[in-house]
Design a protein around this motif. Structure first.
Motif, mmCIF file in Angstrom:
data_model
loop_
_atom_site.group_PDB
_atom_site.id
_atom_site.type_symbol
_atom_site.label_atom_id
_atom_site.label_comp_id
_atom_site.label_asym_id
_atom_site.label_seq_id
_atom_site.Cartn_x
_atom_site.Cartn_y
_atom_site.Cartn_z
ATOM 1 N N ALA A 58 0.827 -1.204 0.000
ATOM 2 C CA ALA A 58 0.000 0.000 0.000
ATOM 3 C C ALA A 58 0.868 1.263 0.000
ATOM 4 N N GLN A 59 1.967 1.239 0.732
ATOM 5 C CA GLN A 59 2.835 2.414 0.827
ATOM 6 C C GLN A 59 3.592 2.670 -0.469
ATOM 7 N N PHE A 60 4.121 1.628 -1.081
ATOM 8 C CA PHE A 60 5.003 1.807 -2.235
ATOM 9 C C PHE A 60 4.355 1.415 -3.558
ATOM 10 N N TYR A 61 3.062 1.481 -3.618
ATOM 11 C CA TYR A 61 2.354 1.228 -4.870
ATOM 12 C C TYR A 61 2.822 2.251 -5.895
ATOM 13 N N LYS A 62 2.921 1.847 -7.175
ATOM 14 C CA LYS A 62 3.566 2.699 -8.180
ATOM 15 C C LYS A 62 2.837 4.009 -8.471
ATOM 16 N N LYS A 63 1.592 4.138 -8.110
ATOM 17 C CA LYS A 63 0.864 5.386 -8.356
ATOM 18 C C LYS A 63 0.818 6.214 -7.073
ATOM 19 N N LYS A 64 0.695 7.526 -7.218
ATOM 20 C CA LYS A 64 0.607 8.426 -6.075
ATOM 21 C C LYS A 64 -0.830 8.478 -5.561
ATOM 22 N N PHE A 65 -1.057 9.223 -4.456
ATOM 23 C CA PHE A 65 -2.305 9.120 -3.712
ATOM 24 C C PHE A 65 -3.606 9.268 -4.496
ATOM 25 N N PRO A 66 -3.869 10.310 -5.154
ATOM 26 C CA PRO A 66 -5.235 10.345 -5.693
ATOM 27 C C PRO A 66 -5.520 9.176 -6.643
ATOM 28 N N GLU A 67 -4.509 8.730 -7.359
ATOM 29 C CA GLU A 67 -4.725 7.648 -8.333
ATOM 30 C C GLU A 67 -4.776 6.261 -7.679
ATOM 31 N N ASN A 68 -4.128 6.108 -6.534
ATOM 32 C CA ASN A 68 -4.093 4.785 -5.896
ATOM 33 C C ASN A 68 -5.155 4.628 -4.813
ATOM 34 N N ARG A 69 -6.103 5.511 -4.772
ATOM 35 C CA ARG A 69 -7.125 5.504 -3.729
ATOM 36 C C ARG A 69 -7.864 4.165 -3.647
ATOM 37 N N ASP A 70 -8.290 3.634 -4.775
ATOM 38 C CA ASP A 70 -9.016 2.360 -4.782
ATOM 39 C C ASP A 70 -8.133 1.211 -4.297
ATOM 40 N N PHE A 71 -6.866 1.235 -4.683
ATOM 41 C CA PHE A 71 -5.938 0.199 -4.229
ATOM 42 C C PHE A 71 -5.769 0.266 -2.711
ATOM 43 N N LEU A 72 -5.615 1.469 -2.153
ATOM 44 C CA LEU A 72 -5.471 1.631 -0.700
ATOM 45 C C LEU A 72 -6.718 1.155 0.031
ATOM 46 N N ILE A 73 -7.871 1.527 -0.490
ATOM 47 C CA ILE A 73 -9.125 1.086 0.128
ATOM 48 C C ILE A 73 -9.201 -0.437 0.105
ATOM 49 N N GLY A 74 -8.787 -1.039 -1.015
ATOM 50 C CA GLY A 74 -8.787 -2.498 -1.120
ATOM 51 C C GLY A 74 -7.846 -3.150 -0.120
#
Length: 186
Positions: A58-74
């Protein structure tokens, strides 16, 4: 039996006192032929590793925050992060409680269960309670738990040095008391 270098605790710090007494109690139980059972610790380490790996993804996912929102929620809600954290807390709450040592039965003994050694030192109190119970209380060879409650002032000098001989004697007496307890009736 007694180690050569004195064990010392900060008498103003209950955690220091409890930690020293817990370590010494574990040493004494192990010296009586009980081997530490680390299976529960290994399960906790495994679950903790999974939790850390999920957090790292979750921390080092290749996209930055607004774009990785769904991944973080998952990662947090839908996937194992919450489940593994809940499972870890459940293990700690139901199995470990105040346990400082889990053991297998002594080698070559007829006793079919190991021990759970647990301790308590309440906040703002000098009364240390050590409990020895069966690792499998439903077993036919399980004895009733035994308790030792004593003021920590009985085992420490005014300089904070543990008088190991006294503590050793008390813990060994507790182990002997547990071994002599009559078996539960059916």
């Amino acid at each position: 039996m007694v180690s050569k270098s004195p064990k010392k605790a900060n008498l103003l710090d209950l955690h220091s006192i409890k930690n020293l007494l817990d370590e010494s109690a574990s040493e004494i139980v192990k010296s009586r032929g009980y081997v530490e059972d680390v299976r529960l610790s290994n399960v906790r380490l495994f679950l903790g590793t999974i939790i850390i790996i999920i957090a790292l993804f979750a921390q080092f996912y290749k996209k930055k925050f607004p774009e990785n929102r769904d991944f973080l929620i998952g990662c947090i809600v839908l996937y194992p992060y919450v489940v593994f954290n809940a499972l870890l807390q459940l293990i700690i709450f139901t199995k470990e409680k105040n346990a400082i040592l889990f053991t297998y039965p002594p080698a070559g003994s007829y006793v079919g269960t190991g021990l759970i050694v647990s301790s308590k030192l309440p906040r703002f109190s000098d009364m240390y309670t050590l409990t020895i119970a069966s690792a499998d209380p439903k077993s036919i060879s399980a004895n009733e738990p035994v308790h030792l409650t004593k003021s920590v002032t009985q085992w420490f000098t005014k300089d904070g040095v543990l008088v190991e001989g006294l503590f050793w004697k008390d813990v060994e007496a507790l182990i002997d008391q547990y071994a002599k307890e009559p078996k539960k009736g059916k």
